[in-house]
Motif scaffolding. Structure first.
Motif, PDB file in Angstrom:
ATOM      1  N   ILE A  84       4.869   3.722  -0.144  1.00 25.35           N
ATOM      2  CA  ILE A  84       3.793   2.766   0.193  1.00 25.35           C
ATOM      3  C   ILE A  84       2.909   3.020   1.313  1.00 25.35           C
ATOM      4  O   ILE A  84       1.713   3.060   1.200  1.00 25.35           O
ATOM      5  CB  ILE A  84       4.461   1.352   0.051  1.00 25.35           C
ATOM      6  CG1 ILE A  84       5.037   0.891  -1.212  1.00 25.35           C
ATOM      7  CG2 ILE A  84       3.503   0.289   0.900  1.00 25.35           C
ATOM      8  CD1 ILE A  84       5.895  -0.181  -1.228  1.00 25.35           C
ATOM      9  N   GLU A  85       3.716   3.387   2.505  1.00 29.23           N
ATOM     10  CA  GLU A  85       3.124   3.538   3.657  1.00 29.23           C
ATOM     11  C   GLU A  85       2.073   4.755   3.606  1.00 29.23           C
ATOM     12  O   GLU A  85       0.983   4.776   4.341  1.00 29.23           O
ATOM     13  CB  GLU A  85       3.852   3.367   4.931  1.00 29.23           C
ATOM     14  CG  GLU A  85       4.566   1.987   5.168  1.00 29.23           C
ATOM     15  CD  GLU A  85       5.643   2.266   6.227  1.00 29.23           C
ATOM     16  OE1 GLU A  85       5.612   3.112   6.857  1.00 29.23           O
ATOM     17  OE2 GLU A  85       6.168   1.059   6.195  1.00 29.23           O
ATOM     18  N   SER A  86       2.700   5.685   3.025  1.00 27.55           N
ATOM     19  CA  SER A  86       2.124   7.221   2.942  1.00 27.55           C
ATOM     20  C   SER A  86       0.663   6.921   1.986  1.00 27.55           C
ATOM     21  O   SER A  86      -0.382   7.525   2.403  1.00 27.55           O
ATOM     22  CB  SER A  86       2.836   8.233   2.368  1.00 27.55           C
ATOM     23  OG  SER A  86       4.025   8.294   3.250  1.00 27.55           O
ATOM     24  N   ALA A  87       1.112   6.224   0.880  1.00 27.82           N
ATOM     25  CA  ALA A  87      -0.205   6.169   0.055  1.00 27.82           C
ATOM     26  C   ALA A  87      -1.233   5.374   0.739  1.00 27.82           C
ATOM     27  O   ALA A  87      -2.508   5.573   0.494  1.00 27.82           O
ATOM     28  CB  ALA A  87       0.224   5.577  -1.454  1.00 27.82           C
ATOM     29  N   GLN A  88      -0.968   4.383   1.494  1.00 25.06           N
ATOM     30  CA  GLN A  88      -2.177   3.629   2.194  1.00 25.06           C
ATOM     31  C   GLN A  88      -2.847   4.334   3.042  1.00 25.06           C
ATOM     32  O   GLN A  88      -4.081   4.169   3.284  1.00 25.06           O
ATOM     33  CB  GLN A  88      -0.948   2.310   2.684  1.00 25.06           C
ATOM     34  CG  GLN A  88      -0.878   1.451   1.826  1.00 25.06           C
ATOM     35  CD  GLN A  88       0.085   0.338   2.576  1.00 25.06           C
ATOM     36  OE1 GLN A  88       0.376   0.434   3.469  1.00 25.06           O
ATOM     37  NE2 GLN A  88       0.214  -0.971   1.649  1.00 25.06           N
ATOM     38  N   SER A  89      -2.034   5.289   3.857  1.00 23.07           N
ATOM     39  CA  SER A  89      -2.721   6.128   4.842  1.00 23.07           C
ATOM     40  C   SER A  89      -3.707   7.239   4.132  1.00 23.07           C
ATOM     41  O   SER A  89      -4.861   7.310   4.596  1.00 23.07           O
ATOM     42  CB  SER A  89      -1.835   6.852   5.698  1.00 23.07           C
ATOM     43  OG  SER A  89      -1.195   7.927   5.272  1.00 23.07           O
ATOM     44  N   TRP A  90      -3.203   7.723   3.095  1.00 20.68           N
ATOM     45  CA  TRP A  90      -3.920   8.658   2.473  1.00 20.68           C
ATOM     46  C   TRP A  90      -5.310   7.967   1.706  1.00 20.68           C
ATOM     47  O   TRP A  90      -6.286   8.618   1.700  1.00 20.68           O
ATOM     48  CB  TRP A  90      -3.197   9.334   1.277  1.00 20.68           C
ATOM     49  CG  TRP A  90      -2.375  10.537   1.558  1.00 20.68           C
ATOM     50  CD1 TRP A  90      -0.867  10.305   1.465  1.00 20.68           C
ATOM     51  CD2 TRP A  90      -2.575  11.560   2.143  1.00 20.68           C
ATOM     52  NE1 TRP A  90      -0.434  11.524   1.987  1.00 20.68           N
ATOM     53  CE2 TRP A  90      -1.572  12.340   2.399  1.00 20.68           C
ATOM     54  CE3 TRP A  90      -3.903  12.214   2.616  1.00 20.68           C
ATOM     55  CZ2 TRP A  90      -1.441  13.556   3.285  1.00 20.68           C
ATOM     56  CZ3 TRP A  90      -3.964  13.484   3.003  1.00 20.68           C
ATOM     57  CH2 TRP A  90      -2.714  14.046   3.401  1.00 20.68           C
TER      58      TRP A  90
END
Length: 408
Positions: A84-90
């Motif tokens: 979730i955090e990674s997808a948001q940053s991308w």
């Protein structure tokens, strides 16, 4: 493979595919001709604002897929929270690239990297305060010593041969290639299998050790170890949310090995201060002048100012804030290592090299390393592979470099 692990592994594969084209630094870079024209005019006594043209980009499809990955991930599971955090940053990175050349880039950059006036954890001091602390230390040194430490006497081709020999000796084979890149903004950049040097740059004698520790033994090794993660191959990718930890770890590697000299700390600190000045209204020419007055050659002053203005208008009030993460990340990683050693949790320090992750990821992934879901790092930097004396190295290197990270 348990159902939850398999579910998130499939989501991770989707995220990797969606994020593959979101090359944040590469797409925000300036053409080499921009620097050439500026320096030619400067040498002739003319001050000309650079003209920068960015591509028009559309990542709507990638952002839809990233949103789908985020929606399908379980926030209560360690892998789900990571996804979730990674997808948001991308997604933020994609929006930044879609806004290249506009003031909106600054807000996206701040969301990814923070601001120079952001308060550091555990106190009321800011990243700018840390930068000014190190600049005061640099000013206290004999200028002749700083000049000698930062004297660019080594050309890129010579350094290429030296670093290639260092890496071949470490790996025992030609695993990571050192290459020259005429279009690189930074003086160096590293991936899993290639370490690039800016072809027109000149390097000081200290740069060899710094780049070996920073680029090769952190950025390349975390990418190589991330590629070995069958469940979570995204750990080989530099997700924007990991930048502060990864750059902080890379500077920490310089510091712990004694490769980090005061001239290097001055350069990092100048970039933080320059970002603060740009946000306060300084335009490109004023930021260029700031670096030049601080002792950088015209070519390096341009490259430094270019880092501050990647993707944003050059008129002042805007900045690409990535370079604020180096000092903040160093302080965070130093604290992490100190606490891990005090609590006799050295495996956490080693697991930080198992891929490109944040400090929070290391803690949340600990059970997954214990049960074999995630693999321990195959490659470790020499200073951590022989970590019996790590605590002593930590204390000594802080003293030797006169860095008091706990007393800023």
């Amino acid at each position: 493979m348990p159902d939850a692990i398999a579910h998130h592994a499939a989501l991770d594969a989707r995220m990797v595919a969606a994020a593959r084209g979101i090359r944040l630094l590469g797409l925000a870079s300036w053409a080499p001709q921009t620097q050439q024209r500026f320096l030619a005019a400067f040498a002739a006594g003319r001050r000309e604002m650079p003209e920068v043209v960015y591509p028009t980009l559309d990542f709507a499809e990638a952002r839809r897929e990233l949103a789908a990955v985020e929606a399908a991930a379980d926030a209560q599971h360690p892998l789900g929270a990571y996804l979730i955090e990674s997808a948001q940053s991308w997604d933020v990175a994609a929006r930044l690239l879609e806004a290249l050349g506009t003031g909106a880039v600054t807000a996206h950059a701040v969301a990814l990297y923070g601001r120079p006036d952001a308060v550091l954890p555990g106190g009321a001091l800011t990243t700018c305060d840390a930068a000014r602390h190190f600049l005061r230390i640099a000013e206290a040194y004999d200028p002749a010593l700083l000049g000698e430490a930062d004297d660019p006497t080594v050309d890129a081709a010579t350094l290429q041969v030296q670093l290639q020999g260092d890496l071949d000796a470490y790996f025992g084979v030609r695993l990571v290639e050192v290459a020259l890149d005429a279009g690189l903004i930074a003086k160096a950049a590293a991936g899993a299998y290639r370490l690039r040097l800016r072809a027109d740059a000149r390097y000081s004698p200290h740069d060899r050790a710094q780049l070996l520790q920073h680029e090769a033994f952190v950025h390349s090794l975390t990418a190589l170890n991330g590629r070995a993660q069958a469940v979570l191959p995204s750990l080989a990718m530099a997700a924007p949310r990991t930048t502060a930890t990864q750059e902080g770890l890379a500077v920490f590697a310089e510091q712990i090995t004694g490769s980090l000299d005061i001239a290097r700390m001055k350069r990092i600190s100048l970039r933080t201060e320059a970002i603060a000045r740009a946000l306060d209204g300084a335009d490109f020419l004023q930021v260029f002048d700031y670096f030049h007055a601080a002792g950088q050659a015209p070519a390096e002053s341009f490259a430094s100012a270019q880092r501050v203005f990647r993707g944003v208008p050059l008129s002042g009030g805007y900045a690409f804030t990535k370079d604020t993460v180096y000092l903040r990340g160093l302080i965070d990683v130093h604290t992490f290592f100190r606490q891990a050693l005090a609590q006799r949790q050295l495996p956490l320090c080693r697991q930080l090299f198992a891929g490109k992750m944040t400090l929070d990821d290391v803690h949340r992934f600990a059970p997954l390393f214990d049960d074999g879901t995630l693999q321990p790092p195959h490659w470790l930097p020499p200073w951590l592979a022989r970590a019996g004396g790590l605590a002593g190295m930590l204390a000594f290197s802080l003293f030797a470099n006169r860095i008091r990270l706990d007393q800023l």
